[in-house]
Design an enzyme around this catalytic site. Structure first.
Site, PDB file in Angstrom:
ATOM      1  N   ARG A 222       0.846  -1.192   0.000  1.00 56.07           N
ATOM      2  CA  ARG A 222       0.000   0.000   0.000  1.00 56.07           C
ATOM      3  C   ARG A 222       0.882   1.242   0.000  1.00 56.07           C
ATOM      4  NH1 ARG A 222      -3.279  -2.765  -1.703  1.00 56.07           N
ATOM      5  NH2 ARG A 222      -5.375  -3.244  -0.923  1.00 56.07           N
ATOM      6  N   HIS A 270      -0.192  -0.063  -9.834  1.00 55.83           N
ATOM      7  CA  HIS A 270      -0.932  -0.952  -8.929  1.00 55.83           C
ATOM      8  C   HIS A 270      -1.411  -2.217  -9.671  1.00 55.83           C
ATOM      9  CE1 HIS A 270      -3.443  -1.128  -5.004  1.00 55.83           C
ATOM     10  NE2 HIS A 270      -3.200  -2.353  -5.456  1.00 55.83           N
TER      11      HIS A 270
END
Ligand code: NDP
Ligand code: OXD
Length: 307
Positions: A222, A270
């Site tokens: 993250r 991502h």
């Protein structure tokens, strides 16, 4: 009884079709068109807006459409008392290990540097031995597999987790002391921690000061694990040699963000391990059956602990 699919920021079409094909007996409702809220027993959610889980009186469980649950747990209106789960399956784990190994090996063998050399038509061989020390933060479903695979291709692997682990070929460390030791020994530091109150901002100046000179960072869990300004400072000062980043505090990464143009930073959007709707549907159907038979979810999440 039904399943609700709540994904405001992505097209849930593939997932809904796969659910319907796999379990034609289970009605599927797509948020925000929940015509029969009373029938929803399980919700699959990803980046749901706050309040999207309100008004479902028979909701028993929510499964995250991915391995991370910070978005779900961070929802201040997450209904009390519902079970929370997440999706993990072998292909998701394997994708992440491939990403980690690709990043580690590209760094280890200087591929990014050779790519630049090619652009400049420069022929410049550099000696690059083999192996080295890889430090993995997080030895859960994803970190443990990456750790084993890096060990299998010849890296000395250190792993850091909250509780000590026994994994073949992996030296287990924990606590503050263990984190500093890992940072000081690792040639490559890989972050695969969940985002919680205790891991937010863990990739920061203090850690980089303890890092072995020239350490390379792979951040694939993250974005908020990383203090972005501290990374730029550590790279510019030469303490870290480079970074491969898949996740960011703000996604999509804004066009004017300094990471895009930094020569020592490699950005991916991502994609380290993307949930496959087919595999997710099978997982969700099984979770739904478990809800209906009163069994625990396949990958239950401890909401208090945060992962
Ligand atoms: P798990 O929950 O299986 O594992 C988490 C690991 O982190 C465990 O080993 C745990 O220790 C450790 N940990 C948690 N908190 C701490 C702490 N405070 N100190 C030390 N260790 C800690 O997670 P996964 O491996 O399944 O996933 C990790 C993360 O990867 C996800 O949360 C998600 O954010 C990210 N992700 C990113 C993707 C991408 O495409 N970029 C795709 C999928 C996931 P212990 O074992 O002792 O509990
Ligand atoms: C996940 C992700 O958590 O895709 O699964 O980031």
């Amino acid at each position: 009884m039904s399943i609700a699919v709540i994904m405001p920021n992505r097209d849930p079409g593939d997932l809904v079709r796969a659910l319907t094909r796999l379990a034609p007996d289970i009605p599927v409702q797509r948020w925000p068109d929940i015509a029969d809220p009373g029938s929803v027993r399980l919700a699959v959610a990803w980046q749901q807006s706050e309040g999207a889980l309100d008004g479902l009186p028979n909701l028993a469980a929510v499964t995250s459409f991915g391995a991370g649950v910070d978005g779900l747990i961070g929802d201040r209106r997450l209904p009390q008392g519902v079970a929370v789960g997440r999706i993990v399956y072998p292909g998701l784990v394997a994708q992440m290990s491939e990403y980690v190994m690709a990043a580690v090996l590209a760094h280890r063998r200087g591929l990014w540097q050779y790519h630049e050399d090619q652009r400049d038509r420069r022929w410049q061989p550099r000696f690059a031995g083999a192996g080295g020390v890889a430090g993995i933060l997080g030895l859960g479903e994803l970190g443990a597999d990456s750790a084993r695979k890096l060990a299998a291709i010849g890296f000395d692997v250190l792993g850091w987790s909250r509780t000590p682990k026994s994994l073949d070929g992996v030296e287990s460390l924990s606590g503050e002391e263990g984190l500093r030791e890992l940072a000081g020994r690792a040639d490559v530091l890989v972050c695969l921690l969940p985002l919680t109150a205790s891991t937010r901002g863990i990739l920061n100046a203090a850690l980089f000061r303890h890092a072995k000179a020239g350490c390379f960072l792979v951040s694939a869990a993250r974005g908020d694990h990383l203090v972005e300004a501290d990374l730029i400072e550590a790279l510019d000062a030469g303490r870290l040699s480079g970074a491969c980043l898949d996740v960011f505090g703000l996604e999509p990464l804004p066009g004017n963000h300094p990471f895009w143009a930094h020569r020592k930073i490699h950005v991916t959007p991502h994609v380290a391990s993307m949930t496959d709707p087919e595999a997710a549907a099978a997982h969700v159907v099984e979770d739904y059956r478990r809800v209906e038979t009163g069994e625990p979810l396949q990958h239950p999440v401890d909401v208090e602990r945060g992962y």
